[in-house]
Write a protein that holds these residues in place. Sequence first.
Motif, mmCIF file in Angstrom:
data_model
loop_
_atom_site.group_PDB
_atom_site.id
_atom_site.type_symbol
_atom_site.label_atom_id
_atom_site.label_comp_id
_atom_site.label_asym_id
_atom_site.label_seq_id
_atom_site.Cartn_x
_atom_site.Cartn_y
_atom_site.Cartn_z
ATOM 1 N N MET A 178 -11.934 -6.531 -11.705
ATOM 2 C CA MET A 178 -10.728 -7.003 -11.034
ATOM 3 C C MET A 178 -9.577 -6.021 -11.185
ATOM 4 S SD MET A 178 -11.194 -9.636 -9.462
ATOM 5 C CE MET A 178 -12.401 -10.887 -9.237
ATOM 6 N N LYS A 179 -9.425 -5.539 -12.399
ATOM 7 C CA LYS A 179 -8.316 -4.618 -12.645
ATOM 8 C C LYS A 179 -8.477 -3.364 -11.807
ATOM 9 C CE LYS A 179 -6.764 -5.909 -17.228
ATOM 10 N NZ LYS A 179 -6.852 -5.599 -18.646
ATOM 11 N N LYS A 180 -9.691 -2.903 -11.742
ATOM 12 C CA LYS A 180 -9.912 -1.682 -10.982
ATOM 13 C C LYS A 180 -9.624 -1.917 -9.505
ATOM 14 C CE LYS A 180 -13.043 1.845 -11.855
ATOM 15 N NZ LYS A 180 -14.357 2.417 -12.056
ATOM 16 N N LEU A 181 -10.112 -3.053 -9.006
ATOM 17 C CA LEU A 181 -9.892 -3.350 -7.588
ATOM 18 C C LEU A 181 -8.390 -3.447 -7.291
ATOM 19 C CD1 LEU A 181 -12.662 -6.012 -6.906
ATOM 20 C CD2 LEU A 181 -12.594 -3.639 -6.118
ATOM 21 N N MET A 182 -7.677 -4.087 -8.213
ATOM 22 C CA MET A 182 -6.232 -4.223 -8.012
ATOM 23 C C MET A 182 -5.548 -2.870 -8.070
ATOM 24 S SD MET A 182 -5.407 -7.431 -10.324
ATOM 25 C CE MET A 182 -4.560 -8.805 -9.653
ATOM 26 N N ALA A 183 -5.977 -2.065 -9.013
ATOM 27 C CA ALA A 183 -5.364 -0.751 -9.165
ATOM 28 C C ALA A 183 -5.540 0.051 -7.881
ATOM 29 C CB ALA A 183 -5.986 -0.028 -10.352
ATOM 30 N N VAL A 184 -6.735 -0.005 -7.328
ATOM 31 C CA VAL A 184 -6.992 0.723 -6.082
ATOM 32 C C VAL A 184 -6.050 0.239 -4.992
ATOM 33 C CG1 VAL A 184 -8.657 1.126 -4.252
ATOM 34 C CG2 VAL A 184 -9.407 1.163 -6.637
ATOM 35 N N ARG A 185 -5.934 -1.056 -4.927
ATOM 36 C CA ARG A 185 -5.110 -1.648 -3.891
ATOM 37 C C ARG A 185 -3.648 -1.201 -4.018
ATOM 38 N NH1 ARG A 185 -5.902 -7.205 -1.070
ATOM 39 N NH2 ARG A 185 -8.020 -6.457 -1.086
ATOM 40 N N TYR A 186 -3.160 -1.242 -5.256
ATOM 41 C CA TYR A 186 -1.758 -0.860 -5.444
ATOM 42 C C TYR A 186 -1.540 0.635 -5.298
ATOM 43 C CZ TYR A 186 -0.036 -5.434 -6.101
ATOM 44 O OH TYR A 186 0.344 -6.715 -5.846
ATOM 45 N N TYR A 187 -2.577 1.357 -5.600
ATOM 46 C CA TYR A 187 -2.473 2.810 -5.403
ATOM 47 C C TYR A 187 -2.256 3.102 -3.926
ATOM 48 C CZ TYR A 187 -4.143 7.586 -4.765
ATOM 49 O OH TYR A 187 -4.262 8.894 -4.388
ATOM 50 N N LYS A 188 -3.092 2.490 -3.097
ATOM 51 C CA LYS A 188 -2.965 2.757 -1.672
ATOM 52 C C LYS A 188 -1.624 2.239 -1.134
ATOM 53 C CE LYS A 188 -5.158 4.628 0.826
ATOM 54 N NZ LYS A 188 -5.181 6.112 1.005
ATOM 55 N N ARG A 189 -1.222 1.116 -1.669
ATOM 56 C CA ARG A 189 0.044 0.544 -1.217
ATOM 57 C C ARG A 189 1.211 1.476 -1.561
ATOM 58 N NH1 ARG A 189 2.591 -5.260 -1.542
ATOM 59 N NH2 ARG A 189 4.773 -4.636 -1.416
ATOM 60 N N THR A 190 1.152 2.011 -2.770
ATOM 61 C CA THR A 190 2.210 2.908 -3.185
ATOM 62 C C THR A 190 2.296 4.102 -2.251
ATOM 63 O OG1 THR A 190 1.498 2.324 -5.373
ATOM 64 C CG2 THR A 190 3.164 4.032 -5.211
ATOM 65 N N LEU A 191 1.111 4.610 -1.901
ATOM 66 C CA LEU A 191 1.103 5.773 -1.021
ATOM 67 C C LEU A 191 1.697 5.444 0.338
ATOM 68 C CD1 LEU A 191 -2.244 7.633 -1.691
ATOM 69 C CD2 LEU A 191 -0.024 7.879 -2.791
ATOM 70 N N ASP A 192 1.361 4.260 0.847
ATOM 71 C CA ASP A 192 1.801 3.905 2.190
ATOM 72 C C ASP A 192 3.251 3.433 2.233
ATOM 73 O OD1 ASP A 192 -0.605 4.592 3.093
ATOM 74 O OD2 ASP A 192 -1.375 2.550 3.393
ATOM 75 N N MET A 193 3.599 2.574 1.277
ATOM 76 C CA MET A 193 4.899 1.930 1.362
ATOM 77 C C MET A 193 5.951 2.554 0.447
ATOM 78 S SD MET A 193 3.772 -0.882 3.138
ATOM 79 C CE MET A 193 4.913 -2.201 2.817
ATOM 80 N N GLN A 194 5.483 3.313 -0.496
ATOM 81 C CA GLN A 194 6.382 3.917 -1.482
ATOM 82 C C GLN A 194 7.338 2.901 -2.105
ATOM 83 O OE1 GLN A 194 6.872 6.548 1.492
ATOM 84 N NE2 GLN A 194 5.080 7.606 0.706
ATOM 85 N N ASP A 195 6.825 1.693 -2.383
ATOM 86 C CA ASP A 195 7.732 0.708 -2.969
ATOM 87 C C ASP A 195 7.445 0.478 -4.454
ATOM 88 O OD1 ASP A 195 5.330 -0.544 -2.728
ATOM 89 O OD2 ASP A 195 6.149 -2.457 -2.043
ATOM 90 N N ILE A 196 6.533 1.255 -5.027
ATOM 91 C CA ILE A 196 6.282 1.099 -6.459
ATOM 92 C C ILE A 196 6.539 2.430 -7.146
ATOM 93 C CG2 ILE A 196 4.566 0.507 -8.202
ATOM 94 C CD1 ILE A 196 3.162 -1.170 -6.147
ATOM 95 N N ASP A 197 7.175 2.315 -8.229
ATOM 96 C CA ASP A 197 7.546 3.480 -9.005
ATOM 97 C C ASP A 197 6.297 4.184 -9.535
ATOM 98 O OD1 ASP A 197 9.713 4.280 -11.461
ATOM 99 O OD2 ASP A 197 7.591 4.045 -11.947
ATOM 100 N N LEU A 198 6.266 5.507 -9.465
ATOM 101 C CA LEU A 198 5.057 6.264 -9.773
ATOM 102 C C LEU A 198 4.617 6.124 -11.226
ATOM 103 C CD1 LEU A 198 5.141 9.621 -7.808
ATOM 104 C CD2 LEU A 198 3.632 7.656 -7.537
ATOM 105 N N VAL A 199 5.600 6.030 -12.115
ATOM 106 C CA VAL A 199 5.256 5.869 -13.534
ATOM 107 C C VAL A 199 4.493 4.572 -13.730
ATOM 108 C CG1 VAL A 199 6.141 5.700 -15.861
ATOM 109 C CG2 VAL A 199 7.319 7.123 -14.146
ATOM 110 N N MET A 200 5.054 3.554 -13.106
ATOM 111 C CA MET A 200 4.430 2.247 -13.162
ATOM 112 C C MET A 200 3.006 2.310 -12.625
ATOM 113 S SD MET A 200 4.911 -0.552 -14.216
ATOM 114 C CE MET A 200 5.884 -1.994 -14.147
#
Lengths: 500, 439
Positions: free
Chosen positions: A411-433
């Motif tokens: 689950m964690k991995k799947l979520m991480a992948v999802r948020y990774y892609k989201r960050t790339l597309d939307m740039q709404d999550i801080d990179l450190v985070m």
Amino acid sequence: MDIRAQVSMVFHLDKCIGCHTCSVACKNVWTDRPGAEYMWWNNVETKPGTGFPTLWEDQSHYKGGWELKGRDGNKKLELKSQNKIDSFVKLFYNPNQPGLEDYYEPWTYNYANLFEAEAGDDQPTAIPVSLITGEPMNIEAGPNWDDDLSGSTFYAENDINLEELSDEEREQLFEIERISMMYLPRICNHCANPSCVASCPSGALYKRGEDGIVLINQDVCRGWRACISACPYKKIYYNWKTGKSEKCILCYPKLETGQIPNCFQSCVGRIRYLGVLLYDADRAAESMKVPDKALVESQRTAFCDPFDPEIIKMAKANGISDEFIKAAQLSPIYKYVMKWKIALPLHIEYRTMPMLFYVPPLLPVMGKMANGIYTNALDNFFTSLDKSRLPMKYLARLFSAGNEDIIEYVMKKLMAVRYYKRTLDMQDIDLVMMNKMMREGGTTPEEAEEIYRLTAVPTIDQRFVIPEIQREESIESTCNPEICKGSCGIGVIQPPTRGL
Amino acid sequence: MTNTLLFIVLPYLAVFACAFGSIYRIKKEPMSYSSLSSQFLENHGLLWGSLPWHLGILLILLAHILAFLFPSFWQTLTSNQVLLMAIEAIGFGLSILCLIGLVVLGIRRLTSPRIQAVTTPMDLLVIALLLAQVGLGAAIAVHCKWGSAWCSGTTTPYLWSLVLFQPDLSNIEDLPILVKAHIVCAWFFILIIPFSRLVHLFAVPIEYLFRPPQQVVWNNSRKLNEETPAFAKEETRRHFLNAFLGIGFGAFLLSVGTLSKVFSFFFGPRLSEKEETELMEVRLAHLESTVDQKKLELERQASKYIMVAPITELNPTAGKYFIDYKMQPAIAFKGKDGYPLLISAKCTHLGCTVGNKVDSEGRILCPCHVSYFNIETGQPNAEAPAKTPLGHLPWVIMDEQGKVMASRDNKGQTSCFVQPDALSAGKVYIAKSLEDKTT
Ligand code: SF4
Ligand code: SF4
Ligand code: FES
């Protein structure tokens, strides 16, 4: 080491929309015959739910699969119900065999009445008639009878995977109007340690050496029905008309000619992947002799790395063709199961070593709500796992024999992948985070990108890597294709009719 | 004529049809070769029908086969009174179990619409035939008691005579109609095996006990020809094994007689000249002894009197066997009146030799099928399979000089010409003159 190749499968449950296209594609080709009307070699279940046949997971009743017996150092796998001796008594009456009531009575409608009814005051109707007796009948059950009925006290509540959930967790799961559920498409797992094969008194069941497909030789089957109880997944069906048992054949006639099996090809959600896994046949049964919670890991130790030159050498020595080895290297299955470790077997505690793997669904977890509002506050990002509405415990019962750590990792991995892609597309999550999250999710940007590509935007050739089977030199198990060219059905040499 | 048809032609026809029909069906129509279970459609009735039926009939068949294959072993078993009773009681119980199972199965077939969807006329015929056959069997157990014992003198030799291709009906000709019907029914049963679901009899999965749990079949002929794990050739071997096991039993019956003869004709040991002479000598010796015996018989038949025993040797409870003029066995006792009592020892049922020990009720026992005969009257007991009494033989008592001291004629009339005490010096004879008149 005895290296063999297995055509195996991954179903990505996050993508399944529960449309049943796969079931229909299969039925229209293979089971639209008299005696087979009720069979669904492919079926899609709503979970939580009781499935098809009803409560098939209840092995205290059906007694399918293997049991680990004996003390440390001398562990043995024994069939749960069909040991050699009691198989003989069960020939006459098998207390563990599901009956028609556990599936449903197949029916059609009397359509002719719509045209032929006498003129009268009432609108003519097409009443349901049984496909077995031809008599009018009341429909009391059908395929997918509890489809989308998660939360119903009548069906879903009886799902035995809910056993260990607390009342609170149940309540949460079945909360009115916020019910969460998932779909579970099931076909035969073409197991590497199949209990169906081991249980067959006539020796009609076998695993094909080249591709690991498990088949029933219709000419050898004597209708003893041992396999039906012995398969814990209830993926063998009894044809009431011919008096022989039948099962999913992984569309081998299509596979052998380089085509995609029906349910895979038709899948609307494109959730299905097919490819070759190399495994060590000597370790197949051996790896199933560990405690429940270690089974998932143990199964992985039986799989072989198709890039390892040693393995390649041994595989070739064992008669595995270059085409198969190449397919194994390109295999999406190897990636999901071994490289990323995010695809898990269903109910591995039955110890048949299933070769169909599921990527567990993420959505119900993400659906966790605070006051009904969809949150993704980053600080409680992974903690939401514990409070997820489809509890980890439940998923663990399905996919990791109760080992919650494994499910959590996935689950964690799947979520991480999802948020990774989201960050790339939307740039709404801080990179450190994001980096922190990737670490916790046990993945890297490269891997996440790969997972994303194969999951979301794969081409058809990436999803289905079908090895060339060299049919031209195969003598088919039941009949040489040169001789039986044009003969009917699934490799049988006479029409499948009932004997006197 | 009818007998020949029913008991010689029918059996050969049945076994032949069964063997060839079954092989053909198993090989050429494997798709139709199945147990055709209907448990899927109807569960409950099957439990109460199929289980009792199969368990019962399997044990009963086992007993039938034992009695046929190992007659002498079976005879020793059944000659023990207690065992005999036990076998009979169990057999009867099992046949009732079978009947119950059959009736349940029959009702289920006739009343469940789902089962009717898979019922053929042949299925109904099979059930009817089985009901008749098991019913007959149970009736035999009631009316012709001790079947497990008398079969060794009747049906077993009959079956063996068929197996050895020397059909001999004499052993069963006189059997009651019930038994004959049971036999005929059995032949019909064998006859329809290949044409009905009964062919599943041959599908008993014995090889399951010995095979490894997993089976792998290679499609690729290259792989198949390589020396790979044991399963590689499994497929063909399995087909062969199946057919072999299936027809093995039938073929065994058929072949025992002929094959061994054919075999020994071609491959049997050849005799050397010396051995051949020796063989001739042995044969000659046999012939000579037969001649001697025949001479003796003739002599006996020619002589006027045949000595039985000195009167002092007769005993009221342990009889003395002797052979009469017609070369038939008889027994001499000392009667209650002190005179000799000579009674035929040839059982009036099927001709076994009756025992010579008198029990507490003054009876002697024919061990073959348990008839008790009263030695005074010769009458059998009421339940006995023998229905007519044993005959008494007339006798004379003569002294050393050949003077007749007393005699009893064939009407049982005794006359004494000396003081009764003087008789003890005499010897008992049967006299031809007296015996002839009895016939
Ligand atoms: S799921 Fe496994 S045990 Fe069941 S039929 Fe398929 S191979 Fe056999
Ligand atoms: S066709 Fe695909 S998406 Fe539809 S139910 Fe089947 S597996 Fe799910
Ligand atoms: S021969 Fe049958 S009872 Fe004597």
